[in-house]
Motif scaffolding. Structure first.
Motif, short mmCIF file in Angstrom:
data_model
loop_
_atom_site.label_atom_id
_atom_site.label_comp_id
_atom_site.label_asym_id
_atom_site.label_seq_id
_atom_site.Cartn_x
_atom_site.Cartn_y
_atom_site.Cartn_z
N LEU A 277 15.12 -0.39 13.34
CA LEU A 277 14.16 -0.25 12.26
C LEU A 277 14.50 0.95 11.38
O LEU A 277 14.36 0.90 10.15
N LYS A 278 14.98 2.00 12.00
CA LYS A 278 15.38 3.18 11.23
C LYS A 278 16.55 2.85 10.32
O LYS A 278 16.62 3.31 9.18
N ALA A 279 17.48 2.02 10.81
CA ALA A 279 18.63 1.61 10.01
C ALA A 279 18.19 0.77 8.80
O ALA A 279 18.71 0.93 7.69
N VAL A 280 17.22 -0.11 9.01
CA VAL A 280 16.69 -0.90 7.90
C VAL A 280 16.06 0.02 6.86
O VAL A 280 16.32 -0.10 5.66
N GLY A 281 15.22 0.94 7.32
CA GLY A 281 14.55 1.87 6.41
C GLY A 281 15.52 2.72 5.62
O GLY A 281 15.35 2.94 4.41
N LYS A 282 16.57 3.19 6.27
CA LYS A 282 17.56 4.03 5.59
C LYS A 282 18.31 3.23 4.54
O LYS A 282 18.57 3.72 3.43
N ALA B 18 16.98 2.97 -4.67
CA ALA B 18 16.88 4.06 -5.65
C ALA B 18 17.33 3.59 -7.02
O ALA B 18 16.78 3.99 -8.05
N GLN B 19 18.34 2.73 -7.07
CA GLN B 19 18.85 2.26 -8.35
C GLN B 19 17.83 1.39 -9.09
O GLN B 19 17.94 1.17 -10.29
N TYR B 20 16.83 0.90 -8.37
CA TYR B 20 15.75 0.11 -8.98
C TYR B 20 14.47 0.93 -9.16
O TYR B 20 13.44 0.39 -9.56
N GLY B 21 14.53 2.21 -8.80
CA GLY B 21 13.32 3.01 -8.89
C GLY B 21 12.25 2.56 -7.92
O GLY B 21 11.05 2.79 -8.13
N LYS C 222 13.08 10.35 -5.03
CA LYS C 222 13.39 9.52 -3.88
C LYS C 222 12.40 9.81 -2.75
O LYS C 222 12.04 10.98 -2.52
N PRO C 223 11.90 8.82 -2.04
CA PRO C 223 10.96 9.08 -0.94
C PRO C 223 11.64 9.83 0.19
O PRO C 223 12.85 9.72 0.38
N SER D 250 6.94 0.82 4.60
CA SER D 250 5.93 1.76 4.11
C SER D 250 6.64 3.01 3.60
O SER D 250 7.52 3.55 4.28
N PHE D 251 6.24 3.47 2.41
CA PHE D 251 6.84 4.69 1.87
C PHE D 251 5.96 5.25 0.76
O PHE D 251 5.11 4.55 0.19
N SER D 252 6.15 6.52 0.47
CA SER D 252 5.40 7.19 -0.59
C SER D 252 6.35 7.81 -1.59
O SER D 252 7.42 8.31 -1.22
N LEU D 253 5.95 7.78 -2.84
CA LEU D 253 6.75 8.37 -3.92
C LEU D 253 5.96 9.48 -4.59
O LEU D 253 4.73 9.43 -4.67
N LYS D 254 6.70 10.47 -5.09
CA LYS D 254 6.10 11.55 -5.86
C LYS D 254 6.87 11.72 -7.16
O LYS D 254 8.07 11.46 -7.21
N PRO D 255 6.20 12.15 -8.22
CA PRO D 255 6.91 12.38 -9.48
C PRO D 255 7.96 13.48 -9.31
O PRO D 255 7.82 14.38 -8.47
#
Length: 213
Positions: free
Chosen positions: A75-80, A87-90, A106-107, A122-127
């Motif tokens: 699962l960690k490999a999938v997330g990474k 990132a290239q898609y924002g 980048k999260p 699941s992930f969070s983004l910040k400006p």
């Protein structure tokens, strides 16, 4: 790392997708705008649940043969992979304040889970820079290539939180694709010849969260 599923590569790489393409990957999404105490954007929280076909492909290529589960390391490999490549898609996240784009950093990580035949991210983004919620802020979560469909089942799947947002009004906008096509027929014809990915069309039909402060 084990070879990645073709569908995972499709979602994470540039593809020659024709205008008005039909989605091949489907996501049931939940999105939350969390405000910081000072009235700035604290973080954008995303939870994506993928369709069974895509999920099973990820299971086949990242998991052990014959095992209908993914280990913590898998699962960690999938997330990474998703964190590095989307990132290239924002991360399918498009934010504007009074029409001006707000770049996202980048999260820190993308957490993956696999239960009941479904992959969830699941992930969070910040400006990238401190950004205050003022005027009209529009949050759109969509794939500009139209290869992936991101769906919010109800308006309650796009929410806001934080005391600083008590002064703001929230509205979920759900454009009708047929009406959009009828109202923008001439423009869409031009898009077809000038933009083979149909990027501009995706902006017109995407479900969006509008926050007015």
């Amino acid at each position: 790392m084990r070879k990645k599923t073709p569908l995972l590569l499709a979602i994470l790489s540039f593809l020659p997708v024709p205008a008005l393409a039909h989605p091949h990957i489907f996501i049931d999404a939940k999105f939350e705008v969390a405000a910081a105490p000072d009235g700035s954007i604290g973080e954008l929280r995303n939870v994506w649940s993928f369709d069974e076909v895509f999920s099973s492909s990820v299971l086949m290529d990242f998991g052990k043969a014959g095992n209908q589960a993914l280990t913590a390391s898998e699962l960690k490999a999938v997330g990474k992979t998703v964190r590095d490549s989307l990132a290239q898609y924002g991360y399918y996240t498009n934010v504007t304040i009074d029409g001006k784009a707000v770049p996202m950093a980048k999260p820190d990580d993308v957490k993956a889970d696999y239960k009941n035949g479904s992959l969830t991210l699941s992930f969070s983004l910040k400006p990238e820079q401190k950004t205050f919620l003022k005027g009209t802020t529009i949050f759109g979560i969509y794939d500009k290539t139209l290869y992936t469909a991101v769906d919010f089942a109800t308006d309650n799947d796009m929410t806001i939180s934080g005391a600083a947002l008590s002064r703001c009004k929230r509205k979920v906008i759900r454009p009708n694709p047929k009406e959009v096509m009828a109202e923008n027929q001439a423009a869409l014809t031009s898009m077809f010849f000038s933009d083979p990915k149909g990027t501009d069309y995706s902006l017109l039909v995407a479900t969006r969260l509008e926050v007015q402060c």
